[in-house]
Design an enzyme around this catalytic site. Sequence first.
Site, PDB file in Angstrom:
ATOM      1  N   GLU A   1      80.114  35.411  43.860  1.00 45.15           N
ATOM      2  CA  GLU A   1      81.464  34.831  43.792  1.00 45.15           C
ATOM      3  C   GLU A   1      81.472  33.469  43.103  1.00 45.15           C
ATOM      4  O   GLU A   1      82.153  32.537  43.530  1.00 45.15           O
ATOM      5  CB  GLU A   1      82.089  34.738  45.189  1.00 45.15           C
ATOM      6  N   GLY A   2      80.705  33.365  42.028  1.00 45.89           N
ATOM      7  CA  GLY A   2      80.601  32.107  41.290  1.00 45.89           C
ATOM      8  C   GLY A   2      79.346  31.372  41.714  1.00 45.89           C
ATOM      9  O   GLY A   2      79.327  30.741  42.773  1.00 45.89           O
TER      10      GLY A   2
END
Length: 766
Positions: free
Chosen positions: A440-441
Amino acid sequence: MALRDFRRDNITKPIFTWAKGVMPPISETERSAIDAGTVWWDGEIFTGNPHWKTLLEMKPAALSPDEKAFLDGPTRELCAMVDDWKLNWEDRDLPPEAWDFMRKNKFFGMIIPKEYGGLGFSNTAHSEVVRLLSTVSVVAGVTVMVPNSLGPGELLVEFGTQDQRDHWLPRLADGREIPCFGLTSPDAGSDAAAMKDEGIVEFGQFEGKKVLGIRLNFEKRYITLGPVATVMGLAFKLRDPENHLGGGEERGITVALLPTSTPGVRHGDRHVPLFTHFQNGPLYGEDVFIPLEWILGGPERIGQGWKMLMTALAAGRGISLPSQSAASAAACARATGAYARVRRQFNVPIGMFEGIQVPLAEICANAYLIDAARRATVAALDEGHKPSVISAIMKYHATERMRRSVEHAMDIHGGKGIIEGPKNYLASAYRSVPIGITVEGANILTRNLMIFGQGAIRSHPHMLDELLALSDEDKQEGLEAFDRSFWSHVGHSIKNSGRAFLRGWSGGLIGPAPVDAAMAPHWRQLSRYSAAFALLADLSLLTLGGALKRKEMISARLGDILSEIYLLAAALKRFEDEGRHEEDRPIVDYLMITGSERIADAFEGVLQNLPARWASVVVRLLAFPGGFARRAPADRLVSRLAEMLMVPGAQRDRLTVDVYLGEGREGHPMRDLEEAFELAVASEPAEKKMREAKIRDVEEALAKGAITAEDAALLKRAREAHDRVVAVDAFPMEEVSPISKQHREPPAKKQKKTPARRSETREAAE
């Protein structure tokens, strides 16, 4: 009017022309990310004068009666079904009864509205369920988290057509369909624009008819739930080379929803993320033809895929990984405090050693801070905010502080923590730390490019308006808009300079604090830091312009200041929301001291490295005339925090609320640890008697009258419980390795040859 025209034409216009030359244009990907989500408390911090009262008046995160019943009922039942050791080392999957239970109780449909058969839960409930499940198993937490986070369900609710919602949402809610989302590909991780997954608009056969649709070819990897998914959301670049749709060839990133049974779609083999066996693997598509109606949201949503994903991520990133991080931090606090009280060396609990108390205090503070920020963030989400910058802050800082807590817990447990087996309650969390850091990043990207990089544009009160004016194709309209926003920005900067001066020269004594709030000095310091941050952010943007994108270390430090102000404000809010428990005051004091140190380090790092030295001098003179007051938490304060985790009671329970402790599972290691902890505390008076008598043997102490028979019985139970807890697993060699038995079998004896007589040798030669 005449004065404004004169200002625009003679002062603003040259600045406008210069700025157009130095500020890079905003890419389509950046614009989508910036437009996604909303501005919330990050915007307040960028003003330099946050309205703390607004934050305090926001209702605390709370569960409805139905949500509370679900957490205490089905969620705890599911916890009892999961044996994390067996799951990861034997079955490599959740047991079938757990999958059936999740479907039956609609764990995959928590965020789906009730009218579509879902549970219609709040973001708070989603977070609490994931948090509780993750204290027993990362795999269970991830399996429930993904369908309720960035996936088809959330995107359908937000962007789907009515027909798509009517068809898919009931099936997703009751588990008939298992969803996944295909975004990452070999060439496109953080840089989604680099993806080579492609869809071509053309005519093809669908259900026996020739229709206009999309021919897809894709290769996706790292897809959670991919190996078992029956429906996938797919991100791809859409091209229309023959202009069937009339909008040109390059149509941008688009999202479609398609069953994995569609001809041409293929499940790959499973990935194994650091021996954490949630379902994860690649998905492939070769010449997959789908109708245009399968585009999520219908054909009118063509090219809006990246914005859709960023909007969903703005909310999901504030729930999923922060919830899992809060779970690990709380579980580490609960287990490590208990173990430090149970485990004895040199005839005293190891938690009495100051060297142990230092990391134990940080574990305690991290548990309080992560959960405080998580609760504040999900409360904002429940109010309808989708704060993309705050979500990025939460993703990075929750996982990083969780990492620190797990590492400290492993250090304190020593050999107990590193030996794998059913008795080890830490190893699974330790193995999975890099997963949370990466997904998620990735954290490096999030800290260096996203938090301040997006925040400076999205959250700043004037910067986005100025950039949009500079990007306006109509130069005159752009100049008019730039004139308005630029001079508003100038006024904002002048006010911030004054605030920074007053708050800096007074040491924060003049900074505002919420009326009637406890710990007013802490609130005033945050007001001081906010004004100084806003001033430094403006000067960094002014002097570096578009080059700030490439000055990642400066951007990261500015993001650290922004983040720390938010996290500390969340901790202060938690103290107020929970009723100002005086016994929690030392935790907040510790957090403010250590947080102020981080803020000072970040300010110093920016000021030392800002290319425009005059700007550095201005900030130091206005905001920090006496330099940075540096101090570490007092030893006494550190010991107090460590003791909080080693003493049973309401405070320890509040710090580690909703941690699964093995209820309903005989022989669960956390259950054994809790029992040993309670007995260690109860037997401490008897242990003291034995120390005073300088006797270690219970029977000897009883015989000499140093302890009573009741003391002896209690001590025996406590020591038996102690032995169960400190015990580690060992496995038969052949079970660990099928070839290891060679080490225990004696080598085969070679037959000793009798030398031949000389005559026989000659005869043989002849």
